[in-house]
Design a protein around this motif. Structure first.
Motif, PDB file in Angstrom:
ATOM      1  N   UNK A  77      -5.069  12.230  -7.600  1.00  0.00           N
ATOM      2  CA  UNK A  77      -3.936  13.160  -7.530  1.00  0.00           C
ATOM      3  C   UNK A  77      -3.020  12.942  -6.319  1.00  0.00           C
ATOM      4  N   UNK A  78      -3.473  12.206  -5.331  1.00  0.00           N
ATOM      5  CA  UNK A  78      -2.690  12.015  -4.107  1.00  0.00           C
ATOM      6  C   UNK A  78      -2.753  10.568  -3.620  1.00  0.00           C
ATOM      7  N   UNK A  79      -2.264   9.634  -4.426  1.00  0.00           N
ATOM      8  CA  UNK A  79      -2.398   8.213  -4.067  1.00  0.00           C
ATOM      9  C   UNK A  79      -1.660   7.825  -2.783  1.00  0.00           C
ATOM     10  N   UNK A  80      -0.483   8.362  -2.575  1.00  0.00           N
ATOM     11  CA  UNK A  80       0.280   8.000  -1.369  1.00  0.00           C
ATOM     12  C   UNK A  80      -0.433   8.485  -0.101  1.00  0.00           C
ATOM     13  N   UNK A  81      -0.886   9.720  -0.129  1.00  0.00           N
ATOM     14  CA  UNK A  81      -1.619  10.268   1.023  1.00  0.00           C
ATOM     15  C   UNK A  81      -2.884   9.462   1.287  1.00  0.00           C
ATOM     16  N   UNK A  92       0.821  -1.207   0.000  1.00  0.00           N
ATOM     17  CA  UNK A  92       0.000   0.000   0.000  1.00  0.00           C
ATOM     18  C   UNK A  92       0.854   1.255   0.000  1.00  0.00           C
ATOM     19  N   UNK A  93       1.883   1.297   0.870  1.00  0.00           N
ATOM     20  CA  UNK A  93       2.654   2.528   1.067  1.00  0.00           C
ATOM     21  C   UNK A  93       3.779   2.715   0.056  1.00  0.00           C
ATOM     22  N   UNK A  94       4.453   1.635  -0.317  1.00  0.00           N
ATOM     23  CA  UNK A  94       5.623   1.760  -1.190  1.00  0.00           C
ATOM     24  C   UNK A  94       5.297   1.548  -2.670  1.00  0.00           C
ATOM     25  N   UNK A  95       4.408   0.621  -2.952  1.00  0.00           N
ATOM     26  CA  UNK A  95       4.099   0.318  -4.353  1.00  0.00           C
ATOM     27  C   UNK A  95       2.737   0.855  -4.789  1.00  0.00           C
ATOM     28  N   UNK A  96       1.936   1.324  -3.838  1.00  0.00           N
ATOM     29  CA  UNK A  96       0.636   1.896  -4.186  1.00  0.00           C
ATOM     30  C   UNK A  96      -0.391   0.886  -4.659  1.00  0.00           C
ATOM     31  N   UNK A  97      -0.280  -0.362  -4.198  1.00  0.00           N
ATOM     32  CA  UNK A  97      -1.151  -1.418  -4.712  1.00  0.00           C
ATOM     33  C   UNK A  97      -2.626  -1.200  -4.380  1.00  0.00           C
ATOM     34  N   UNK A  98      -2.923  -0.751  -3.171  1.00  0.00           N
ATOM     35  CA  UNK A  98      -4.321  -0.578  -2.767  1.00  0.00           C
ATOM     36  C   UNK A  98      -5.027   0.491  -3.563  1.00  0.00           C
ATOM     37  N   UNK A  99      -4.393   1.629  -3.708  1.00  0.00           N
ATOM     38  CA  UNK A  99      -5.011   2.733  -4.447  1.00  0.00           C
ATOM     39  C   UNK A  99      -5.049   2.416  -5.940  1.00  0.00           C
ATOM     40  N   UNK A 100      -4.034   1.724  -6.448  1.00  0.00           N
ATOM     41  CA  UNK A 100      -4.042   1.329  -7.869  1.00  0.00           C
ATOM     42  C   UNK A 100      -5.206   0.386  -8.144  1.00  0.00           C
ATOM     43  N   UNK A 101      -5.435  -0.545  -7.230  1.00  0.00           N
ATOM     44  CA  UNK A 101      -6.573  -1.470  -7.368  1.00  0.00           C
ATOM     45  C   UNK A 101      -7.883  -0.688  -7.356  1.00  0.00           C
TER      46      UNK A 101
END
Length: 149
Positions: free
Chosen positions: A67-71, A35-44
């Motif tokens: 616009x703010x996937x990491x946040x 979720x935090x490093x690769x952004x898998x949750x928001x990408x899904x």
């Protein structure tokens, strides 16, 4: 009200704690590194939103989350942790119940095509409403010990 084994207020506290444990399990099973490093949750979620039948969901996701996937990854993951802890401990319980209800409704709307997600989010929403209107923070809670609400 007649109940078996526990009082009505105690059964509401059991439901509140169980709902909190459900949120904690949702937090626990997430791959935080993904979720935090690769952004898998928001990408899904972005993939789900892009195919959504409702334009409001697609455009809302594009404006708020994309616009703010990491946040947003941190918001989602730590919101689930905060909700779980708040409900299990009975700390700021009405706030946690309303916030959890809103998060479940967002999840339900995003995942409108997934029957399993719909069931889970509807049941968690129902438990939140019962706990809120039953004032489940009156028993076995920090809120009660502190004299809040």
């Amino acid at each position: 009200m007649r109940t078996i084994w526990l009082s009505g207020a105690e059964w509401l506290a059991v439901l509140r704690v169980g709902l909190g444990l459900w949120w904690l399990e949702s937090w626990r099973h997430k791959d935080k590194k993904g979720w935090f490093e690769r952004g898998t949750g928001i990408a899904w979620a972005a993939d789900v939103a892009a195919k959504h039948r409702w334009n409001a969901v697609r455009s809302g996701f594009d404006v708020v989350v994309k616009p703010r996937p990491r946040t947003m990854a941190y918001v989602v993951v730590y919101a689930e942790l905060a909700l779980g802890l708040g409900l299990v401990l009975g700390a700021l319980t009405p706030v946690a119940l309303i916030a959890g209800l809103l998060l479940n409704l967002l999840y339900f709307t995003l995942m409108i095509h997934d029957w399993a997600e719909q069931g889970q989010n509807l049941m968690m929403s129902l438990a939140s409403l019962v706990c809120f209107f039953g004032m489940s923070w009156q028993t076995w809670s920090l809120d009660s010990a502190w004299g809040l609400f």
